[in-house]
Every structure is written in structure tokens, then in C-alpha cells.
Scaffold this motif. Structure first.
Motif, PDB file in Angstrom:
ATOM      1  N   THR A 239      29.484  34.095  41.666  1.00  0.00           N
ATOM      2  CA  THR A 239      30.822  33.995  41.084  1.00  0.00           C
ATOM      3  C   THR A 239      31.361  35.372  40.710  1.00  0.00           C
ATOM      4  O   THR A 239      32.521  35.697  40.998  1.00  0.00           O
ATOM      5  N   ILE A 240      30.530  36.194  40.093  1.00  0.00           N
ATOM      6  CA  ILE A 240      30.967  37.532  39.675  1.00  0.00           C
ATOM      7  C   ILE A 240      31.325  38.384  40.889  1.00  0.00           C
ATOM      8  O   ILE A 240      32.373  39.054  40.926  1.00  0.00           O
ATOM      9  N   ILE A 241      30.466  38.378  41.914  1.00  0.00           N
ATOM     10  CA  ILE A 241      30.695  39.205  43.098  1.00  0.00           C
ATOM     11  C   ILE A 241      31.926  38.723  43.869  1.00  0.00           C
ATOM     12  O   ILE A 241      32.827  39.507  44.207  1.00  0.00           O
ATOM     13  N   THR A 242      31.985  37.409  44.131  1.00  0.00           N
ATOM     14  CA  THR A 242      33.077  36.862  44.945  1.00  0.00           C
ATOM     15  C   THR A 242      34.421  37.000  44.252  1.00  0.00           C
ATOM     16  O   THR A 242      35.387  37.542  44.816  1.00  0.00           O
ATOM     17  N   HIS A 243      34.495  36.529  43.018  1.00  0.00           N
ATOM     18  CA  HIS A 243      35.780  36.536  42.326  1.00  0.00           C
ATOM     19  C   HIS A 243      36.165  37.939  41.866  1.00  0.00           C
ATOM     20  O   HIS A 243      37.355  38.249  41.775  1.00  0.00           O
ATOM     21  N   GLY A 244      35.172  38.776  41.589  1.00  0.00           N
ATOM     22  CA  GLY A 244      35.489  40.153  41.218  1.00  0.00           C
ATOM     23  C   GLY A 244      36.142  40.903  42.363  1.00  0.00           C
ATOM     24  O   GLY A 244      37.157  41.594  42.182  1.00  0.00           O
ATOM     25  N   SER A 245      35.583  40.765  43.561  1.00  0.00           N
ATOM     26  CA  SER A 245      36.172  41.450  44.721  1.00  0.00           C
ATOM     27  C   SER A 245      37.527  40.859  45.085  1.00  0.00           C
ATOM     28  O   SER A 245      38.465  41.593  45.440  1.00  0.00           O
ATOM     29  N   THR A 246      37.657  39.538  44.991  1.00  0.00           N
ATOM     30  CA  THR A 246      38.941  38.907  45.294  1.00  0.00           C
ATOM     31  C   THR A 246      40.012  39.319  44.297  1.00  0.00           C
ATOM     32  O   THR A 246      41.150  39.644  44.670  1.00  0.00           O
ATOM     33  N   GLU A 247      39.647  39.319  43.019  1.00  0.00           N
ATOM     34  CA  GLU A 247      40.612  39.687  41.986  1.00  0.00           C
ATOM     35  C   GLU A 247      41.023  41.151  42.111  1.00  0.00           C
ATOM     36  O   GLU A 247      42.174  41.510  41.825  1.00  0.00           O
ATOM     37  N   ALA A 248      40.116  42.017  42.538  1.00  0.00           N
ATOM     38  CA  ALA A 248      40.462  43.428  42.742  1.00  0.00           C
ATOM     39  C   ALA A 248      41.534  43.567  43.813  1.00  0.00           C
ATOM     40  O   ALA A 248      42.483  44.352  43.673  1.00  0.00           O
ATOM     41  N   MET A 249      41.405  42.803  44.888  1.00  0.00           N
ATOM     42  CA  MET A 249      42.406  42.844  45.951  1.00  0.00           C
ATOM     43  C   MET A 249      43.744  42.301  45.476  1.00  0.00           C
ATOM     44  O   MET A 249      44.811  42.877  45.747  1.00  0.00           O
ATOM     45  N   VAL A 250      43.699  41.180  44.743  1.00  0.00           N
ATOM     46  CA  VAL A 250      44.943  40.571  44.263  1.00  0.00           C
ATOM     47  C   VAL A 250      45.635  41.473  43.242  1.00  0.00           C
ATOM     48  O   VAL A 250      46.859  41.622  43.247  1.00  0.00           O
ATOM     49  N   LEU A 251      44.849  42.104  42.362  1.00  0.00           N
ATOM     50  CA  LEU A 251      45.443  43.015  41.382  1.00  0.00           C
ATOM     51  C   LEU A 251      46.077  44.225  42.043  1.00  0.00           C
ATOM     52  O   LEU A 251      47.084  44.751  41.566  1.00  0.00           O
ATOM     53  N   SER A 252      45.493  44.686  43.158  1.00  0.00           N
ATOM     54  CA  SER A 252      46.114  45.805  43.873  1.00  0.00           C
ATOM     55  C   SER A 252      47.479  45.401  44.422  1.00  0.00           C
ATOM     56  O   SER A 252      48.426  46.202  44.403  1.00  0.00           O
ATOM     57  N   MET A 253      47.602  44.160  44.904  1.00  0.00           N
ATOM     58  CA  MET A 253      48.916  43.681  45.346  1.00  0.00           C
ATOM     59  C   MET A 253      49.868  43.546  44.168  1.00  0.00           C
ATOM     60  O   MET A 253      51.064  43.854  44.272  1.00  0.00           O
ATOM     61  N   LEU A 254      49.333  43.080  43.031  1.00  0.00           N
ATOM     62  CA  LEU A 254      50.173  42.890  41.851  1.00  0.00           C
ATOM     63  C   LEU A 254      50.713  44.213  41.325  1.00  0.00           C
ATOM     64  O   LEU A 254      51.890  44.321  40.952  1.00  0.00           O
ATOM     65  N   LEU A 255      49.864  45.237  41.303  1.00  0.00           N
ATOM     66  CA  LEU A 255      50.251  46.520  40.710  1.00  0.00           C
ATOM     67  C   LEU A 255      50.978  47.436  41.685  1.00  0.00           C
ATOM     68  O   LEU A 255      51.866  48.194  41.279  1.00  0.00           O
ATOM     69  N   PHE A 256      50.617  47.375  42.967  1.00  0.00           N
ATOM     70  CA  PHE A 256      51.161  48.334  43.927  1.00  0.00           C
ATOM     71  C   PHE A 256      51.937  47.694  45.077  1.00  0.00           C
ATOM     72  O   PHE A 256      52.437  48.394  45.938  1.00  0.00           O
ATOM     73  N   GLY A 257      52.026  46.361  45.079  1.00  0.00           N
ATOM     74  CA  GLY A 257      52.710  45.694  46.184  1.00  0.00           C
ATOM     75  C   GLY A 257      54.214  45.672  46.068  1.00  0.00           C
ATOM     76  O   GLY A 257      54.902  45.297  47.016  1.00  0.00           O
TER      77      GLY A 257
END
Length: 320
Positions: A239-257
Motif C-alpha cells: 500500500t505504501i509503495i503503490t499509493h505513494g508512487s501514484t500520489e507523487a504522480m498525481v501531486l505533480s499534475m496538481l502542482l505543475f499541470g
């Protein structure tokens, strides 16, 4: 691959009642805001005018947005379309103005800001199209829910199917509640994010349910609550590995998209966070309240040696 192995089981189900009460309160508040405030639907749903303009140089979206706001429009999507020199505008319908009058007024204001701007196309989206999109979106949501119920009923057991649907609807309503409370624009992209969260959330639930079934087969002396705690704890590293990597990608879209991806990424962010929470404290706990047991998941059958008994029990069918 377990980077975060946890040796002792975490007693999640010990706090299930209090957290389910919190979930119920959040769900009720979300429904309340949906009923009282409603969703701030975008032009795709309400109808309006879509304009595409082009500049000789890369467009300054901030300047374009200020011009549009100066005409009295608020929260109008302004985004690049195709190249950095082309800009797409979605204008809501204004009473007393036709689509042609709207586009002429906006184009004149943009020419004052930059005389090189050119109108490439203008289209009008009628309210009938918006109603069809709403109906199609609700139909897609219903089909996803029905598909999840059928899949989980065959894959596991009806109690898990009900638990997963409760958790998924919890996630969807919470996302819609956030958009209703803050009056964020609800567009087709946000609808796509909601549907994506449904699949994302049920995937996490399936992983936990699969581990619960496996634990019931291996551990005969554990209570259902202990089995669920062990299953959730044993999947924590994933859960930590999967959701951590997914959330990192989504946050990059949120902050820089930029504005184009902002609400799409925001809906995904809320959905991922509540999807993790609901898989543990809603789906698993609802399955526990429904009385899931070893007998529900490990059916008696015939062993390979022809003797009767649990096929996963090495001692089943033995003469004592």
C-alpha cells in the motif's frame, strides 16, 4: 518486495466502530452539500460557447484569463489547445446574448490586449447536449458499480461485494461533496477522475480481500477481526509503495499541470486518499459487520486423494 515490513499486526478493527461513525458523518455531510449547494457544472454539462483563438507568439494564459474576468466571467477554463499559440475558452451561457455576440465581445476585448489574436472557430454547446452528458455519466457510473458487484460476487463472496460497493460509493460521494462544498468546477475531466477512483479503490479492496481469504485458509485459530487485521497489516508495504508512487504522480499534475489539469488531479488526490482509508476502515469493517467467516471463503470440497474435506486442509479426511 517489502520495504516496510511490519512484524506485529496493527489492530485496525479495534477502532472500526469509531472510524465508521466518522465515515458516516462525512458521507451525510457530503450528501447535504450536494443537495443544498449542488455541483458547479462546467460548460460541457450546462451548455455555452467554446472559442478557439490563435496568437502569433506563445499565448500568455494569465493575461487572457484577466481579460475574460474583466468581462464579468468567473472560473472560465482558459487552456492551450494543440500548441502554445492556440487557446481554448469555454464561456457559460449568458441571458440576453447569443453565442455570436459572446464570441464577438470576447474577441474584441482580446484584440485590445493583443491585436495579433485571431478567431479560429466558435461552437455552441446546447443545454440538451449537457443533459445527455449528465445522463451518460450517471449511466457509466451505474454500469461500473454493477460490474464491480458481479465481479466480486464471483471472485469472493456476496458480503465482500456489498462491502466494496459501500466503500466505493463512500469515495465517490465524498469527492462530489468536496466539489459541492467548495463549488469547484465539475467537468468531464473530473467525471473521468471519479470513474478512475472507482477502479482504483476496488483494486485496493480486492488485494485486501484476497489476503483475508488466504489468511482464513492458513490461520484457523484467529477471530475474523484478527484475520482482517493480519491481512491489512501484511499488505501495508504494498500500500505504501503503490499509493505513494501514484500520489507523487498525481501531486505533480496538481502542482505543475496548470489550470487544465488542476481539478482532474484534485479529484484524483481526494479519491486516492479516501480510497486507501475506505478499503481499510470501510470495506474491511463492513465485511466484518456482515459476519464474514472462514466458512464463507473456504468451501468444503473433495481432496485430490478422493477423500472428503477442505481441500486446503492437509489433515482433512484423515482417519484419527
Amino acid at each position: 518486495m517489502e520495504f516496510f515490513r511490519i512484524r506485529r499486526d496493527i489492530p485496525f478493527m479495534k477502532h472500526a466502530l469509531a472510524l465508521n461513525a466518522f465515515s458516516t458523518l462525512a458521507f451525510v455531510l457530503a450528501v447535504f452539500f450536494l443537495v443544498t449547494r449542488g455541483l458547479n457544472l462546467s460548460v460541457e454539462f450546462t451548455g455555452g460557447t467554446v472559442m478557439e483563438v490563435a496568437y502569433e507568439q506563445p499565448a500568455d494564459l494569465g493575461a487572457v484569463r484577466r481579460v475574460i474576468e474583466g468581462l464579468g466571467y468567473t472560473d472560465v477554463p482558459v487552456q492551450n489547445f494543440g500548441t502554445s499559440r492556440e487557446v481554448l475558452l469555454r464561456l457559460p451561457t449568458l441571458s440576453g446574448q447569443t453565442a455570436g455576440q459572446q464570441s464577438e465581445t470576447v474577441l474584441a476585448a482580446l484584440k485590445v490586449q493583443n491585436p495579433t489574436v485571431e478567431l479560429r472557430r466558435t461552437e455552441f454547446v446546447g443545454p440538451q447536449v449537457g443533459r445527455e452528458l449528465v445522463e451518460d455519466g450517471l449511466l457509466a457510473l451505474a454500469m461500473v458499480v454493477i460490474g464491480i458487484v458481479i465481479y466480486l460476487s464471483f471472485r469472493f463472496e456476496w458480503k465482500f461485494a456489498i462491502a466494496a460497493i459501500v466503500a466505493n460509493l463512500h469515495d465517490v460521494v465524498i469527492i462530489l461533496g468536496f466539489f459541492a462544498f467548495f463549488q469547484w468546477e465539475f467537468s468531464l475531466a473530473v467525471l473521468a477522475a471519479v470513474l478512475a477512483v472507482l477502479g482504483y479503490s476496488v483494486n485496493e479492496s480486492v488485494v485486501i480481500f484476497d489476503r483475508i481469504r488466504e489468511t482464513f485458509r492458513r490461520q484457523r485459530k484467529m477471530t475474523p477481526a484478527q484475520v482482517i487485521d493480519h491481512a491489512i497489516t501484511s499488505t501495508m508495504s504494498r500500500t505504501i509503495i503503490t499509493h505513494g508512487s501514484t500520489e507523487a504522480m498525481v501531486l505533480s499534475m496538481l502542482l505543475f499541470g496548470g489550470p487544465t489539469l488542476f481539478y482532474f488531479a484534485l479529484a484524483l488526490t481526494i479519491g486516492i486518499l479516501f480510497g486507501i482509508y475506505s478499503s481499510i476502515f470501510v470495506a474491511a469493517s463492513v465485511a466484518m459487520w456482515l459476519g464474514v467467516s472462514r466458512e464463507d471463503l473456504v468451501k468444503p470440497g473433495t481432496r485430490k486423494d478422493g477423500k472428503d474435506g477442505d481441500p486446503d486442509d492437509p489433515n482433512a479426511g484423515a482417519v484419527v
